[in-house]
Design a protein around this motif. Structure first.
Motif, short mmCIF file in Angstrom:
data_model
loop_
_atom_site.label_atom_id
_atom_site.label_comp_id
_atom_site.label_asym_id
_atom_site.label_seq_id
_atom_site.Cartn_x
_atom_site.Cartn_y
_atom_site.Cartn_z
N PRO A 147 23.15 33.52 46.50
CA PRO A 147 23.02 32.75 45.25
C PRO A 147 21.80 33.17 44.43
O PRO A 147 21.84 33.13 43.20
CB PRO A 147 22.91 31.30 45.74
N GLY A 148 20.71 33.55 45.07
CA GLY A 148 19.52 33.92 44.33
C GLY A 148 19.43 35.39 43.98
O GLY A 148 18.41 35.84 43.44
N SER A 149 20.45 36.17 44.26
CA SER A 149 20.42 37.60 43.98
C SER A 149 20.56 37.86 42.49
O SER A 149 21.36 37.22 41.80
CB SER A 149 21.54 38.30 44.75
N THR A 150 19.78 38.82 42.00
CA THR A 150 19.85 39.19 40.58
C THR A 150 20.81 40.34 40.33
O THR A 150 21.18 40.60 39.19
CB THR A 150 18.46 39.59 40.07
N VAL A 151 21.20 41.05 41.39
CA VAL A 151 22.12 42.17 41.27
C VAL A 151 23.54 41.66 41.36
O VAL A 151 23.88 40.90 42.28
CB VAL A 151 21.85 43.23 42.36
N CYS A 152 24.37 42.06 40.42
CA CYS A 152 25.77 41.63 40.40
C CYS A 152 26.68 42.84 40.54
O CYS A 152 26.62 43.78 39.73
CB CYS A 152 26.07 40.90 39.09
N ARG A 153 27.45 42.86 41.60
CA ARG A 153 28.43 43.93 41.81
C ARG A 153 29.78 43.51 41.23
O ARG A 153 29.95 42.38 40.77
CB ARG A 153 28.56 44.25 43.29
N GLN A 154 30.74 44.43 41.30
CA GLN A 154 32.07 44.15 40.75
C GLN A 154 33.14 44.58 41.74
O GLN A 154 33.07 45.70 42.28
CB GLN A 154 32.27 44.88 39.42
N LEU A 155 34.10 43.73 41.96
CA LEU A 155 35.29 44.06 42.74
C LEU A 155 36.44 44.33 41.77
O LEU A 155 36.59 43.64 40.76
CB LEU A 155 35.67 42.89 43.67
N GLU A 186 32.00 32.65 36.96
CA GLU A 186 30.78 32.80 37.72
C GLU A 186 31.01 33.77 38.87
O GLU A 186 32.09 33.77 39.48
CB GLU A 186 30.31 31.46 38.26
N PRO A 187 30.04 34.60 39.19
CA PRO A 187 30.23 35.58 40.29
C PRO A 187 30.49 34.88 41.62
O PRO A 187 29.93 33.82 41.91
CB PRO A 187 28.90 36.35 40.31
N TRP A 188 31.35 35.50 42.42
CA TRP A 188 31.55 35.04 43.78
C TRP A 188 30.33 35.38 44.62
O TRP A 188 29.67 36.41 44.40
CB TRP A 188 32.79 35.69 44.38
N VAL A 189 30.03 34.55 45.61
CA VAL A 189 28.84 34.73 46.46
C VAL A 189 29.29 35.08 47.87
O VAL A 189 30.14 34.37 48.46
CB VAL A 189 27.97 33.46 46.46
N LEU A 190 28.71 36.15 48.41
CA LEU A 190 29.10 36.60 49.75
C LEU A 190 28.53 35.71 50.84
O LEU A 190 29.23 35.30 51.75
CB LEU A 190 28.65 38.05 49.97
N THR A 191 27.24 35.46 50.80
CA THR A 191 26.59 34.76 51.90
C THR A 191 25.97 33.47 51.39
O THR A 191 25.33 33.44 50.34
CB THR A 191 25.51 35.64 52.55
#
Length: 268
Positions: free
Chosen positions: A19-27, A125-130
């Motif tokens: 949730p606190g990550s500033t990097v956003c990847r794309q699927l 909103e981006p999905w969150v992995l962990t």
């Protein structure tokens, strides 16, 4: 975001590690369609996913796409291709190598509506992995976990070997018991199976095994004949060579005798 890849017919889903990550990847996702259908991947219920990070696992992919519908199976691969589920793993101690790069996934849903929902996702909103409830190890923690899991416990491995050998001995005993029970009993065509006798009796020979045995005997006989032919050829060559040497010796003796007879005394 879906319009960014309309040419390739992919839908883009933003993704963050935490949730606190500033990097956003794309699927990148789209409905799975191939010329040769795979029964394990129904085309109307399978979603093809690209650009999955190396540290992601099946449980995490299952949890993420469960937001679109009920997921029945998830298959991760290093690159697109046929299903690898049919390749049974021989032992848990020799698992496949860890992924070194980004992966692809084939997500099979319970209904085709879930696939349509996934490919029709709009900007969100981006999905969150962990998360706190679903922890996914990354970075050094992931490498340390992989290294610890790669170390095999000798006692556990020995127990696995003992169980395998016990099952192997049991299977061999059953085969031998079946062979002894069928020995001397003619089949539908009137043939009787005969086993080898002696210190190490074997299972009944089949027609294919008998043909292989006959072929092997023919090859051995041909090799022996070939070796005998070469031996005879060498003996004849040696005899001819000795005869030539003797003839040459006799001719030289005659030449020497003739030269002695023709020799005259010439002091001046």
């Amino acid at each position: 975001m879906a319009a960014a890849s309309e040419g390739a017919k992919f839908t883009v889903i933003p993704l963050r590690v935490s949730p606190g990550s500033t990097v956003c990847r794309q699927l990148f996702v789209k409905q799975h369609r191939v010329r040769d259908p795979d029964p394990q991947r129904p085309q109307d219920r399978t979603l093809f996913v690209l650009n999955l990070p190396p540290y992601i696992n099946q449980e995490c992919v299952h949890r993420l796409f469960s937001q679109c519908g009920t997921v029945t199976s998830v298959e991760l691969q290093e690159k697109p291709g046929p299903s690898t589920k049919s390749k049974a793993q021989k032992s848990k101690f020799f698992s496949r190598p860890l992924a070194q790069g980004f992966q692809v996934a084939y997500v099979v849903f319970k209904s085709s509506a879930a696939v349509k929902h996934a490919v029709s996702l709009k900007a969100q909103e981006p999905w969150v992995l962990t998360t706190a409830q679903h922890l996914l190890r990354t970075g050094v923690q992931k490498w340390a976990e992989d290294y610890c899991s790669s170390i095999t416990d000798p006692r556990e491995l020995q127990d696995h070997i003992d169980q395998f050998m016990e099952q192997h001995d049991q299977d061999q005993a059953e085969l031998q018991a079946m062979a002894e029970a069928e020995e001397g009993v003619p089949d539908e065509d009137g043939w009787v199976k005969v086993t080898r006798r002696g210190r190490h009796p074997g299972i009944p020979r089949t027609e294919a095994a008998n043909l292989r045995l006959v072929q092997r005997e023919k090859q051995k006989r041909a090799q022996r004949e070939l070796l005998n032919f070469y031996s005879w050829q060498h003996r004849e060559a040696k005899r001819e060579h000795i005869a030539q040497l003797r003839r040459k010796f006799e001719e030289d003796k005659q030449k020497i005798a003739l030269m002695r007879a023709q020799r005259k005394f010439k002091p001046y």
